[in-house]
Motif scaffolding. Structure first.
Motif, PDB file in Angstrom:
ATOM      1  N   LEU A   1       0.832  -1.202   0.000  1.00  0.00           N
ATOM      2  CA  LEU A   1       0.000   0.000   0.000  1.00  0.00           C
ATOM      3  C   LEU A   1       0.865   1.249   0.000  1.00  0.00           C
ATOM      4  N   SER A   2       0.375   2.283  -0.661  1.00  0.00           N
ATOM      5  CA  SER A   2       1.058   3.577  -0.666  1.00  0.00           C
ATOM      6  C   SER A   2       0.801   4.286   0.662  1.00  0.00           C
ATOM      7  N   GLY A   3       1.525   5.370   0.886  1.00  0.00           N
ATOM      8  CA  GLY A   3       1.318   6.155   2.095  1.00  0.00           C
ATOM      9  C   GLY A   3      -0.104   6.674   2.209  1.00  0.00           C
ATOM     10  N   SER A   4      -0.658   7.166   1.098  1.00  0.00           N
ATOM     11  CA  SER A   4      -2.026   7.712   1.138  1.00  0.00           C
ATOM     12  C   SER A   4      -3.052   6.624   1.437  1.00  0.00           C
ATOM     13  N   GLN A   5      -2.830   5.415   0.930  1.00  0.00           N
ATOM     14  CA  GLN A   5      -3.750   4.307   1.212  1.00  0.00           C
ATOM     15  C   GLN A   5      -3.687   3.904   2.677  1.00  0.00           C
ATOM     16  N   ILE A   6      -2.496   3.891   3.230  1.00  0.00           N
ATOM     17  CA  ILE A   6      -2.338   3.550   4.651  1.00  0.00           C
ATOM     18  C   ILE A   6      -2.989   4.615   5.525  1.00  0.00           C
ATOM     19  N   ARG A   7      -2.774   5.879   5.186  1.00  0.00           N
ATOM     20  CA  ARG A   7      -3.394   6.957   5.976  1.00  0.00           C
ATOM     21  C   ARG A   7      -4.916   6.834   5.952  1.00  0.00           C
ATOM     22  N   ALA A   8      -5.462   6.553   4.780  1.00  0.00           N
ATOM     23  CA  ALA A   8      -6.919   6.429   4.667  1.00  0.00           C
ATOM     24  C   ALA A   8      -7.446   5.318   5.576  1.00  0.00           C
ATOM     25  N   LEU A   9      -6.733   4.207   5.660  1.00  0.00           N
ATOM     26  CA  LEU A   9      -7.153   3.104   6.529  1.00  0.00           C
ATOM     27  C   LEU A   9      -7.107   3.514   7.999  1.00  0.00           C
TER      28      LEU A   9
ATOM     29  N   ASN B   1      -6.858  -0.357  10.995  1.00  0.00           N
ATOM     30  CA  ASN B   1      -5.450  -0.710  11.039  1.00  0.00           C
ATOM     31  C   ASN B   1      -5.246  -2.218  10.895  1.00  0.00           C
ATOM     32  N   ASP B   2      -4.164  -2.578  10.208  1.00  0.00           N
ATOM     33  CA  ASP B   2      -3.889  -3.971   9.892  1.00  0.00           C
ATOM     34  C   ASP B   2      -2.374  -4.185   9.943  1.00  0.00           C
ATOM     35  N   SER B   3      -1.923  -5.070  10.822  1.00  0.00           N
ATOM     36  CA  SER B   3      -0.486  -5.289  11.010  1.00  0.00           C
ATOM     37  C   SER B   3       0.187  -5.882   9.783  1.00  0.00           C
ATOM     38  N   GLU B   4      -0.588  -6.481   8.879  1.00  0.00           N
ATOM     39  CA  GLU B   4      -0.012  -7.088   7.679  1.00  0.00           C
ATOM     40  C   GLU B   4       0.274  -6.062   6.579  1.00  0.00           C
ATOM     41  N   LYS B   5      -0.251  -4.864   6.708  1.00  0.00           N
ATOM     42  CA  LYS B   5      -0.154  -3.868   5.635  1.00  0.00           C
ATOM     43  C   LYS B   5       1.088  -2.986   5.721  1.00  0.00           C
ATOM     44  N   VAL B   6       1.761  -2.998   6.866  1.00  0.00           N
ATOM     45  CA  VAL B   6       2.913  -2.112   7.078  1.00  0.00           C
ATOM     46  C   VAL B   6       4.031  -2.886   7.770  1.00  0.00           C
ATOM     47  N   PRO B   7       5.272  -2.368   7.749  1.00  0.00           N
ATOM     48  CA  PRO B   7       6.352  -3.018   8.500  1.00  0.00           C
ATOM     49  C   PRO B   7       6.007  -3.094   9.986  1.00  0.00           C
ATOM     50  N   PRO B   8       6.522  -4.093  10.700  1.00  0.00           N
ATOM     51  CA  PRO B   8       6.160  -4.277  12.117  1.00  0.00           C
ATOM     52  C   PRO B   8       6.383  -3.043  12.985  1.00  0.00           C
ATOM     53  N   MET B   9       7.522  -2.370  12.822  1.00  0.00           N
ATOM     54  CA  MET B   9       7.788  -1.203  13.655  1.00  0.00           C
ATOM     55  C   MET B   9       6.870  -0.031  13.319  1.00  0.00           C
ATOM     56  N   THR B  10       6.485   0.088  12.046  1.00  0.00           N
ATOM     57  CA  THR B  10       5.525   1.129  11.666  1.00  0.00           C
ATOM     58  C   THR B  10       4.181   0.861  12.328  1.00  0.00           C
TER      59      THR B  10
ATOM     60  N   SER C   1       0.755   3.130  18.865  1.00  0.00           N
ATOM     61  CA  SER C   1       1.117   3.714  20.160  1.00  0.00           C
ATOM     62  C   SER C   1       1.182   5.241  20.162  1.00  0.00           C
ATOM     63  N   ASN C   2       0.891   5.856  19.025  1.00  0.00           N
ATOM     64  CA  ASN C   2       0.936   7.318  18.939  1.00  0.00           C
ATOM     65  C   ASN C   2      -0.363   7.863  18.347  1.00  0.00           C
ATOM     66  N   PRO C   3      -0.708   9.109  18.686  1.00  0.00           N
ATOM     67  CA  PRO C   3      -1.931   9.684  18.114  1.00  0.00           C
ATOM     68  C   PRO C   3      -1.843   9.815  16.603  1.00  0.00           C
ATOM     69  N   ILE C   4      -2.914   9.455  15.916  1.00  0.00           N
ATOM     70  CA  ILE C   4      -2.993   9.579  14.455  1.00  0.00           C
ATOM     71  C   ILE C   4      -3.443  11.005  14.133  1.00  0.00           C
ATOM     72  N   ILE C   5      -2.600  11.721  13.398  1.00  0.00           N
ATOM     73  CA  ILE C   5      -2.851  13.131  13.122  1.00  0.00           C
ATOM     74  C   ILE C   5      -3.487  13.304  11.746  1.00  0.00           C
ATOM     75  N   GLN C   6      -4.512  14.132  11.671  1.00  0.00           N
ATOM     76  CA  GLN C   6      -5.094  14.504  10.380  1.00  0.00           C
ATOM     77  C   GLN C   6      -5.467  15.988  10.390  1.00  0.00           C
ATOM     78  N   MET C   7      -5.524  16.565   9.210  1.00  0.00           N
ATOM     79  CA  MET C   7      -5.763  18.006   9.115  1.00  0.00           C
ATOM     80  C   MET C   7      -7.128  18.413   9.654  1.00  0.00           C
ATOM     81  N   ALA C   8      -8.066  17.492   9.651  1.00  0.00           N
ATOM     82  CA  ALA C   8      -9.395  17.798  10.198  1.00  0.00           C
ATOM     83  C   ALA C   8      -9.302  18.247  11.652  1.00  0.00           C
ATOM     84  N   ASN C   9      -8.275  17.776  12.372  1.00  0.00           N
ATOM     85  CA  ASN C   9      -8.091  18.164  13.781  1.00  0.00           C
ATOM     86  C   ASN C   9      -7.852  19.661  13.934  1.00  0.00           C
TER      87      ASN C   9
END
Length: 390
Positions: free
Chosen positions: A200-208, A214-223, A229-237
């Motif tokens: 998945l691209s960065g934009s696809q991951i952000r959309a999810l 969230n899905d652990s199979e879609k990104v590297p383990p550390m990501t 473990s961190n707040p998900i930031i979006q411009m709507a905030n």
């Protein structure tokens, strides 16, 4: 030392980025890989999904040796300026290779295309102006100009729906202007990982993650760990902060902000009165003249309270000596810092000082506003912050 470099945003770091870092040392046999990464503001005019320190740590975890923060002068700009400031930084750093991802084009195809652009520069500029007069955005006008001159040849296809091609082309043009000896390597992107899973691209991951899918199979383990473990930031905030800034200024005073011109100030003020969310506002302002990314960059200038005069002052200061913050390093990265720290045109710094703050002021401002998120608790981005030693 032989230095390979990457210009990145890692918004967030995904499996394609992991593959790229793995390939770079194999291809270049470099002693160190430098990542020049956007800070908390990325090129689309948005805040990153997680802060720059966590993204820098991910880069180090997966193979980078030195992570440096790209100045806001680059990260809050269109592709040509983004590339120009980035390449200038890497040239001052003494990078031997610049590696970037590409959808399909080879290094030879991209360099040949840039040569063709230079030969047809006058004709392209003339046609771009005519399309701009018809109300199209610069990006669209440029594409139309290339299409018309090349008769929809391979050159046209290099730009269409290929953001990495566009950036790669701008990197090459910037290197040409500097007469740089840096070697260019276009690394083909992969679409599936070694488990045959779609990358998945960065934009696809952000959309999810914006939808809590969230899905652990879609990104590297550390990501995955960082995103969990961190707040998900979006411009709507930040919509209410932006709305206050616009409505308290009035349309006339909006023209003081950098890049707010050509009547867009009245349109922004009008739509801010008539819309009720960040998404509605962007949809209302986006047109054939203004792309979504260009609108978001303009709104970010307003949100960060950056005037045209302040922007120009920062350009002049950083042209004299470019202030680049060190976000993290390995032992190999520390060797680069030692050899390049005394460059009179490049100030690589770890700790904030009064001198650093002057040239770095726009990034500081972005960090402060980023931390003001009314919806999520974000840790201070500067006080007590030191480079990550990996």
């Amino acid at each position: 030392m032989k230095i390979a470099s990457v210009i990145a945003e890692y918004n967030p770091f995904h499996l394609g980025h992991k593959y790229q870092l793995e390939q770079i040392k194999q291809i270049t046999h470099a002693d160190a890989v430098v990542v020049l990464m956007s800070g908390n503001v990325v090129q689309r005019g948005e805040f990153a999904i997680i802060d720059k320190w966590h993204r820098a740590e991910l880069a180090l975890e997966y193979g980078a040796d030195l992570v440096l923060e790209l100045p806001l002068l680059a990260s809050l700009q269109s592709a040509d300026y983004f590339a120009s400031w980035s390449v200038k930084t890497l040239e001052l750093l003494g990078a031997d290779y610049l590696v970037f991802g590409t959808e399909s084009a080879t290094t030879v195809e991209l360099t040949t295309y840039v040569d063709w652009l230079e030969k047809n520069e006058h004709a392209i500029d003339t046609r771009v102006k005519s399309f701009l007069k018809e109300g199209y955005s610069y990006a669209a006008s440029y594409q139309f100009a290339v299409d018309s001159i090349s008769n929809h040849s391979t050159y046209s296809n290099l730009l269409e729906n290929s953001p990495n091609h566009l950036l790669g082309i701008q990197y090459i043009k910037s290197l040409y202007k500097m007469d740089s000896t840096m070697e260019i390597i276009a690394l083909p992107r992969i679409t599936k990982d070694d488990r045959n899973h779609k990358i998945l691209s960065g934009s696809q991951i952000r959309a999810l993650y914006y939808q809590d899918l969230n899905d652990s199979e879609k990104v590297p383990p550390m990501t995955y760990h960082k995103l969990q473990s961190n707040p998900i930031i979006q411009m709507a905030n930040y919509y209410d902060l932006l709305k206050y800034q616009v409505l308290s200024q009035g349309s006339d005073r909006l023209t003081n902000y950098n890049s707010i011109d050509h009547g867009i100030e009245s349109y922004i003020y009008q739509q801010m009165n008539e819309t009720h969310s960040f998404e509605e506002l962007i949809d209302a302002l986006t047109s054939k003249r203004w792309t979504k990314a260009s609108i978001q960059r303009k709104l970010m200038m307003i949100l960060l309270n950056i005037t045209s005069n302040e922007w120009q002052d920062s350009i002049e200061l950083n042209n004299d000596q470019l202030a680049i913050r060190i976000l993290g390093y390995t032992d190999a990265g520390r060797q680069i810092i030692k050899t390049k720290r005394n460059n009179e045109k490049l100030n690589l710094f770890s700790n904030m000082t009064q001198k650093n703050a002057k040239n770095y002021d726009l990034n500081l401002r972005a960090d402060r506003v980023f931390s003001l998120n009314p919806k999520k608790k974000i840790t201070n981005q500067n006080t007590g912050r030191f480079p990550i030693r990996f």
